[in-house]
Design a protein around this motif. Sequence first.
Motif, mmCIF file in Angstrom:
data_model
loop_
_atom_site.group_PDB
_atom_site.id
_atom_site.type_symbol
_atom_site.label_atom_id
_atom_site.label_comp_id
_atom_site.label_asym_id
_atom_site.label_seq_id
_atom_site.Cartn_x
_atom_site.Cartn_y
_atom_site.Cartn_z
ATOM 1 N N ALA A 1 40.296 35.304 2.880
ATOM 2 C CA ALA A 1 39.217 36.166 3.363
ATOM 3 C C ALA A 1 38.035 36.147 2.407
ATOM 4 C CB ALA A 1 39.719 37.595 3.549
ATOM 5 N N GLY A 2 38.318 36.128 1.111
ATOM 6 C CA GLY A 2 37.243 36.074 0.126
ATOM 7 C C GLY A 2 36.501 34.748 0.158
ATOM 8 N N MET A 3 37.228 33.654 0.344
ATOM 9 C CA MET A 3 36.592 32.339 0.438
ATOM 10 C C MET A 3 35.683 32.268 1.653
ATOM 11 S SD MET A 3 37.534 30.329 -2.100
ATOM 12 C CE MET A 3 37.351 28.654 -1.501
ATOM 13 N N ILE A 4 36.163 32.793 2.776
ATOM 14 C CA ILE A 4 35.351 32.806 3.996
ATOM 15 C C ILE A 4 34.071 33.602 3.764
ATOM 16 C CG2 ILE A 4 35.249 33.641 6.375
ATOM 17 C CD1 ILE A 4 38.254 33.032 6.585
ATOM 18 N N GLU A 5 34.190 34.725 3.081
ATOM 19 C CA GLU A 5 33.025 35.567 2.815
ATOM 20 C C GLU A 5 32.002 34.849 1.953
ATOM 21 O OE1 GLU A 5 32.001 39.870 0.688
ATOM 22 O OE2 GLU A 5 34.062 39.379 1.241
ATOM 23 N N VAL A 6 32.470 34.146 0.916
ATOM 24 C CA VAL A 6 31.554 33.412 0.042
ATOM 25 C C VAL A 6 30.869 32.289 0.812
ATOM 26 C CG1 VAL A 6 31.390 31.932 -1.987
ATOM 27 C CG2 VAL A 6 32.803 33.989 -2.064
ATOM 28 N N VAL A 7 31.638 31.548 1.609
ATOM 29 C CA VAL A 7 31.051 30.462 2.403
ATOM 30 C C VAL A 7 29.986 31.004 3.359
ATOM 31 C CG1 VAL A 7 31.531 28.767 4.223
ATOM 32 C CG2 VAL A 7 33.058 28.939 2.238
ATOM 33 N N ASP A 8 30.281 32.124 3.998
ATOM 34 C CA ASP A 8 29.313 32.722 4.927
ATOM 35 C C ASP A 8 28.051 33.162 4.192
ATOM 36 O OD1 ASP A 8 30.988 32.335 7.060
ATOM 37 O OD2 ASP A 8 31.785 34.369 7.078
ATOM 38 N N GLU A 9 28.205 33.728 3.005
ATOM 39 C CA GLU A 9 27.038 34.170 2.223
ATOM 40 C C GLU A 9 26.172 32.981 1.839
ATOM 41 O OE1 GLU A 9 28.574 36.293 -1.084
ATOM 42 O OE2 GLU A 9 29.086 38.092 0.070
ATOM 43 N N VAL A 10 26.818 31.914 1.389
ATOM 44 C CA VAL A 10 26.070 30.711 1.006
ATOM 45 C C VAL A 10 25.357 30.114 2.210
ATOM 46 C CG1 VAL A 10 26.345 28.315 0.247
ATOM 47 C CG2 VAL A 10 27.528 30.158 -0.984
ATOM 48 N N ARG A 11 26.046 30.086 3.329
ATOM 49 C CA ARG A 11 25.492 29.481 4.538
ATOM 50 C C ARG A 11 24.311 30.306 5.098
ATOM 51 N NH1 ARG A 11 30.298 28.147 7.705
ATOM 52 N NH2 ARG A 11 30.222 26.040 6.842
ATOM 53 N N ASP A 12 24.356 31.608 4.909
ATOM 54 C CA ASP A 12 23.325 32.487 5.480
ATOM 55 C C ASP A 12 22.061 32.542 4.628
ATOM 56 O OD1 ASP A 12 24.956 33.076 7.593
ATOM 57 O OD2 ASP A 12 25.707 34.963 6.760
ATOM 58 N N ARG A 13 22.100 31.995 3.433
ATOM 59 C CA ARG A 13 20.915 32.079 2.573
ATOM 60 C C ARG A 13 19.792 31.199 3.076
ATOM 61 N NH1 ARG A 13 24.157 31.846 -2.617
ATOM 62 N NH2 ARG A 13 23.522 29.696 -2.643
#
Length: 249
Positions: free
Chosen positions: A237-249
């Motif tokens: 879940a934490g990895m998914i959150e980090v990937v989403d944050e990076v992708r949304d920048r």
Amino acid sequence: MKPTLPFALIAGLMLTAPAGAFDLTAMSADERSAFRAEIRSYLLENPEIIMEAVAVLEQRQAERQSEDDQTLVRVNSEALFNDPDSWVGGNPDGDVTIVEFLDYRCGYCRRAHDEVAQLLETDGNIRMIVKEFPILGADSVISSRFAIATLQLAGDEAYHAVSDALMKLKPSPEEPVLRRLAESFDLDADAIFERMESDEVGRVIEANRALAQRMSINGTPTFVVEDQMLRGYVPLAGMIEVVDEVRDR
């Protein structure tokens, strides 16, 4: 000796306040005594301020660490993301790249292994790079040499299969064990064992160790997600959150 927390808080006030506002040396002995008593009384009456100060300190430290890590990633981006000697999987054209420094004998790497595989499968748009980083003894080095030799001789698909098997391997990676593993994938075990001792394999490990040293990486797993560093195991879940944050920048 570590200073007491009240003293540390006072020191922080002195550093951030306007010049002269907390000049203890300008106070008389009685004034200093009264000032210290007032600080002590305030902290005893409002102990929650201590936790608030600690939280602020931890937040600032985390922000500084993140900024430092981003600089390390930027400076070492070529070795991280464009190294021809590292395995690249997932989606080679993915919009987010994850680099993992791993050790096959690391319990947390093993714990993360299936979750990383699940992330790659469910996301479908992640480019994955593996850095062989054996730091837990002779068995770790043998395992990495075997994996790298497989990559160099048999290619990406064989490496992926062998790497997955090594991550799940319970006995020590002694020669009979590794020979059976190679044969189970129809690989030339003799050629792999010969290659394991070569300079070509040794150079890959040394390059990864040098890169890790430059990036202040001393544990596994360590992940680089674009410009973010995750030092240690992170649940799916934490990895998914980090990937989403990076992708949304």
